[in-house]
Design an enzyme around this catalytic site. Structure first.
Site, mmCIF file in Angstrom:
data_model
loop_
_atom_site.group_PDB
_atom_site.id
_atom_site.type_symbol
_atom_site.label_atom_id
_atom_site.label_comp_id
_atom_site.label_asym_id
_atom_site.label_seq_id
_atom_site.Cartn_x
_atom_site.Cartn_y
_atom_site.Cartn_z
ATOM 1 N N HIS A 356 0.793 -1.224 0.000
ATOM 2 C CA HIS A 356 0.000 0.000 0.000
ATOM 3 C C HIS A 356 0.825 1.273 0.000
ATOM 4 O O HIS A 356 0.249 2.357 0.027
ATOM 5 C CB HIS A 356 -0.926 0.032 1.223
ATOM 6 C CG HIS A 356 -2.155 -0.803 1.069
ATOM 7 N ND1 HIS A 356 -3.281 -0.374 0.404
ATOM 8 C CD2 HIS A 356 -2.425 -2.064 1.481
ATOM 9 C CE1 HIS A 356 -4.204 -1.334 0.434
ATOM 10 N NE2 HIS A 356 -3.706 -2.364 1.083
ATOM 11 N N LYS A 544 -9.017 13.715 5.143
ATOM 12 C CA LYS A 544 -8.222 12.492 5.086
ATOM 13 C C LYS A 544 -7.217 12.542 6.236
ATOM 14 O O LYS A 544 -7.135 13.538 6.959
ATOM 15 C CB LYS A 544 -7.509 12.353 3.750
ATOM 16 C CG LYS A 544 -6.666 13.555 3.369
ATOM 17 C CD LYS A 544 -6.049 13.395 1.989
ATOM 18 C CE LYS A 544 -7.097 13.558 0.890
ATOM 19 N NZ LYS A 544 -7.270 12.397 0.071
ATOM 20 N N ARG A 545 -6.448 11.485 6.392
ATOM 21 C CA ARG A 545 -5.403 11.476 7.406
ATOM 22 C C ARG A 545 -4.489 12.678 7.218
ATOM 23 O O ARG A 545 -4.157 13.045 6.096
ATOM 24 C CB ARG A 545 -4.610 10.165 7.269
ATOM 25 C CG ARG A 545 -3.510 9.962 8.275
ATOM 26 C CD ARG A 545 -3.085 8.490 8.293
ATOM 27 N NE ARG A 545 -2.748 7.998 6.967
ATOM 28 C CZ ARG A 545 -1.503 7.914 6.496
ATOM 29 N NH1 ARG A 545 -0.489 8.324 7.231
ATOM 30 N NH2 ARG A 545 -1.270 7.417 5.296
ATOM 31 N N LYS A 550 0.294 14.370 2.146
ATOM 32 C CA LYS A 550 -1.061 14.670 1.664
ATOM 33 C C LYS A 550 -1.272 16.183 1.493
ATOM 34 O O LYS A 550 -2.272 16.618 0.952
ATOM 35 C CB LYS A 550 -2.101 14.057 2.603
ATOM 36 C CG LYS A 550 -2.069 12.526 2.573
ATOM 37 C CD LYS A 550 -3.094 11.916 3.503
ATOM 38 C CE LYS A 550 -3.004 10.393 3.549
ATOM 39 N NZ LYS A 550 -3.510 9.726 2.343
ATOM 40 N N THR A 652 -8.736 6.396 -1.802
ATOM 41 C CA THR A 652 -10.099 5.926 -2.060
ATOM 42 C C THR A 652 -11.127 7.027 -1.817
ATOM 43 O O THR A 652 -12.237 6.958 -2.336
ATOM 44 C CB THR A 652 -10.453 4.690 -1.205
ATOM 45 O OG1 THR A 652 -10.186 4.970 0.171
ATOM 46 C CG2 THR A 652 -9.654 3.477 -1.640
ATOM 47 N N LYS A 656 -14.844 8.111 -3.725
ATOM 48 C CA LYS A 656 -16.115 8.367 -3.036
ATOM 49 C C LYS A 656 -16.674 9.733 -3.435
ATOM 50 O O LYS A 656 -17.875 9.868 -3.700
ATOM 51 C CB LYS A 656 -15.902 8.295 -1.523
ATOM 52 C CG LYS A 656 -15.515 6.917 -1.020
ATOM 53 C CD LYS A 656 -14.911 6.970 0.374
ATOM 54 C CE LYS A 656 -14.247 5.651 0.712
ATOM 55 N NZ LYS A 656 -13.279 5.739 1.815
#
Length: 811
Positions: A356, A544-545, A550, A652, A656
């Site tokens: 991952h 998100k995290r 990110k 992901t 969504k």
């Protein structure tokens, strides 16, 4: 799925309530009503589960076991009712009893046994396996406490224990009769019996692994697979009264407490030795219990151990469950008395591995001394695997000691789990096209050239049943009215919606549905934060995290720059925006926690400045999880997917948001590339460096953040605002973020992509002004989102990795 009438449901529900509480339902609390409803549904599932297992056993269907450190299930009531075909009947039946189903759903605690995408992917995969009639089950840990409950106090993240089991869990069933013993520490005694070495594990610390089973119901197909989560308990769970009487108070409780700590909390702090040891204990605990249980079940049903790999597939979700490999070898060698060659053939044919990440922090490795002390027999097996693997390398790479050392499973006094996972499995897959190519050509290239047939891509997916049908009923109804219901079972049929994207009435309806969802989220924001936001503004979500790669920091700098522009030019014509952030930072990750403080500090300044707060608002919603995501995602206009190219394996949340009609603003990273391929340039906002440019900087250098700022005065001023007191009286409050950019040369190229990000955001503004154009883009994104259903992903796993049969008769 057999349907139940409303009348029958009401009768059964009232009966179940009386059975549990000895009174009529109208006198009960919502919590009691929820528990009664859950108990009733759980009993109905039990028959489905028994019939499913009977069918699997009679047909000898290949069993798939998905091992994952995380399962981020969220709430189960609404999802289960939907899949059982009982959602409408239940809602209407409860309404006749003056009970609102949504009020009962609110009582359910999120099963937050995960940190983000890894755990949510595992949950989506379980849903898809059940809905596709695949005999697929989950195996993990029943953490007493979830990741943590996040509170924002004085703009900072504060971690509280997530006691999700405080009121019990109506969906699980304790299976004491299926408990297994897991052995830690001790010694290995070796004896030679008739020329064969026999290994005896002695003086070990035994831990009782007790399973709790949760049924995972397929969509209207009479299938219920199983998620088995293991809880660690003392073998003798009674209080050591004799030790207590002798005055040895600590000994009386020490063993019990140390054992129960194993399944206490997800991801214990591992920056110190004891934390690392506990993490390793957790990983072996659920792996050993799971493999023992699987083999016991297989043999109970008369399976020949030599055919194990033909009837069972064990899949490891990232490196955490890699000890599946030596544990399966241990049982085959020590308990089934197979030869090394037989055991290795079975193991490698049985096990498959999903990688991952390429982030070094997630490629686990364990100190040899720790590993050997905690798992002496397992270490011996890993050592033998390593020696045999290195011998095969020596035969191919004669004299290339550096290459052999870099590929070894045990090297530099560490056991490298990703290497073990690759060597001990028959399939290694990435989770998006770019990610897989980076694994093959960059991060794992030596393994790829040695095992070219092992590597493959399986782009991630999401379960559209939860993330569209359950979360966005308004959009679901529109889709059913225009293209029919076939997309519910065959999500790629969403493509039929593309021809409606140009129709004015459909565009208007998409806008109305989105506004309704935004009004709902606006109420949630006001209730949670006290901040009043305009549902007609552009809802820009970055949820998100929290992690440097990110790049929440990039979004922050953009807002800071926009704030400066509005102060200088209050009449500047911009689309009003609500910037929505949510996500947790790992408790030990200071930079990420500092980023949360920065977001909240920007919000405090912006939201209280009357010169700008009619045009921009900044909101941070605390304690992000599945249920909150179900409110945010359908209400979002713009989906921020702005990770540093090459760093996000897949993502992901991007899928969504796309499925719910948000437009993606993104780098060409992870699955953003496949989303771009699906919708085309005109229906996504792409910016930033490509993978080739990023990798070139990483490999060859040549990037200077300081020079970037010198050449761009606007950028220099914005970065300077981090430390000049504009957003906090303490000028050092955000110095760690400033230093990460300027002193440590901006590892994730935030400043390099800054101007490109501003440019594309200007294009977002211009596009949003044209409501018809925007809604057309939304419609096209929705139409092309079906390929990102986890049903498609699981079909690919089943066909090319697991060798599982898809039973379509009930689809």
């Amino acid at each position: 799925m057999d349907t139940m009438s409303k009348k029958t449901f009401i009768k059964n529900y009232q009966s179940k309530y009386r059975e549990l509480y000895g009174e009529e339902v109208e006198f009960g609390s919502n919590q009691q009503r929820y528990e009664a409803l859950g108990s009733l549904i759980r009993e109905m599932i039990l028959k489905i589960s028994m019939d499913t297992n009977k069918r699997y056993n009679s047909t000898k269907e290949k069993q798939i076991y998905y091992f994952s450190m995380e399962f981020l299930l969220g709430r189960l009531l609404g999802d289960t009712l939907l899949n059982m075909g009982m959602l409408d009947v239940c809602r209407e039946g409860l309404k006749e009893l003056n009970i609102n189903l949504k009020d009962l759903e609110e009582w359910e605690q999120d099963q937050g046994l995960g940190n983000g995408g890894l755990g949510r992917l595992a949950a989506c995969f379980l849903d898809s396996m059940a809905s596709l009639n695949i005999a697929g089950h989950g195996c993990g840990i029943r953490y007493k406490y979830g990741f943590f409950e996040q509170k924002i106090i004085n703009r900072k993240q504060v971690e509280l224990s997530d006691n999700w089991l405080r009121e019990g869990n109506v969906w699980e069933k304790r299976r004491q009769d299926k408990a297994e013993i897991v052995k830690f520490g001790g010694d290995v005694k070796v004896e030679n019996v008739d020329g064969k070495l026999i290994f005896h594990h002695i003086n070990y610390e035994p831990v009782l692994a007790v399973p709790y089973d949760t049924p995972i119901v397929g969509y209207r197909n009479k299938v219920a697979n199983n998620l088995r989560l293991w809880s660690a308990e003392a073998v003798n769970n009674e209080f050591d009264y004799s030790s207590f009487r002798r005055g040895d108070f600590l000994k009386a409780i020490e063993y019990k407490n140390s054992v129960e700590l194993i399944s206490q909390v997800l991801y214990p702090e591992d920056s110190f030795y004891e934390g690392k040891m506990l993490r390793l204990k957790q990983e072996y605990f659920f792996v050993s219990a799971g493999v023992q249980s699987i083999i016991r079940h297989y043999k109970k049903h008369k399976g020949d151990i030599l055919d194990f790999d033909e009837k069972v597939a064990l899949h490891i979700n990232d490196t955490h469950p890699t000890l599946v490999i030596p544990e399966l070898m241990r049982i085959l060698l020590d308990e089934e008395n197979l030869s090394w060659e037989e055991a290795w053939r079975i193991t490698t044919n049985t096990v498959s591995y999903t990688n991952h990440t390429i982030m070094s922090e997630a490629l686990e490795k364990w100190p040899v001394d720790m590993f050997k002390k905690l798992l002496p027999r397992i270490y011996m097996i890993v050592e033998e695997i390593n020696e045999r693997f290195c011998k095969s390398l020596w035969g191919k790479y004669i004299g290339q000691w550096d290459k052999i050392s870099s590929m070894a499973i045990i090297a530099d006094e560490y056991v490298k789990m990703a290497h073990l996972a690759i060597v001990g499995s028959h399939s290694v897959n990435g989770v998006a096209k770019l990610h897989t190519e980076i694994l093959k050509k960059e991060e794992m290239k030596d393994f790829y050239y040695f095992y070219p047939n092992k590597f493959n891509n399986k782009t991630n997916g999401i379960t559209h049943r939860r993330w569209l049908i359950k979360s966005n009923p308004g959009l679901t109804n529109l889709l059913c009215d225009t293209i029919g219901e076939s997309f519910i079972k065959h999500p790629t049929d969403l493509l039929n919606f593309e021809k409606f994207a140009n129709k004015t009435d459909i565009q208007e309806e998409l806008g109305r549905i989105k506004l309704e969802n935004k009004m709902n989220l606006a109420k949630i924001i006001k209730n949670k934060t006290g901040i009043i936001v305009d549902p007609n503004s552009l809802f820009d979500a970055h949820v998100k995290r929290i992690h440097a790669y990110k790049r929440q920091t990039l979004n922050c700098l953009r807002i800071m720059d926009l704030y400066n522009q509005l102060i200088e030019n209050p009449n500047k014509d911009i689309i009003p925006r609500t910037f929505i952030f949510a996500g947790k930072a790992a408790p030990g990750y200071y930079l990420a926690k500092n980023t949360i403080e920065l977001i909240n500090s920007i919000g405090e300044v912006v939201n209280n400045d009357p010169r700008v707060n009619e045009k921009i608002k900044v909101v941070f919603l605390e304690n992000y999880g599945v249920s909150l995501a179900e409110d945010i995602i359908p209400a979002t206009d713009l989906s921020e997917q702005i990770s540093t190219t090459t760093k996000e394996a897949s993502g992901t949340s991007n899928m969504k948001f796309m499925m719910n009609g948000a437009i993606t603003i993104a780098t060409l990273d992870g699955a953003n590339i496949e989303i771009h391929d699906e919708v085309g340039d005109e229906n996504i906002f792409i910016f930033g460096m490509n993978s080739r440019e990023v990798l070139n900087y990483i490999e060859n250098g040549g990037y200077s953040a300081v020079e970037m700022c010198k050449e761009d005065k606007k950028l220099e001023r914005t970065v300077g605002d981090l430390i000049n007191g504009k957003y906090c009286q303490d000028k050092n409050a955000f110095k760690s973020i400033y230093d990460s950019l300027m002193i440590y040369n901006d590892e994730f190229f935030v400043l390099k992509d800054f101007e490109s990000y501003l440019d594309i955001q200007r294009k977002v503004d211009e596009t949003f002004k044209d409501a018809r154009m925007w809604q057309k883009m939304c419609g096209i994104n929705i139409a092309h989102s079906g390929i990102f259903s986890s049903d498609r992903t699981i079909k690919e796993y089943a066909a090319s990795i697991w060798g599982s049969t898809l039973l379509y008769k009930n689809l």
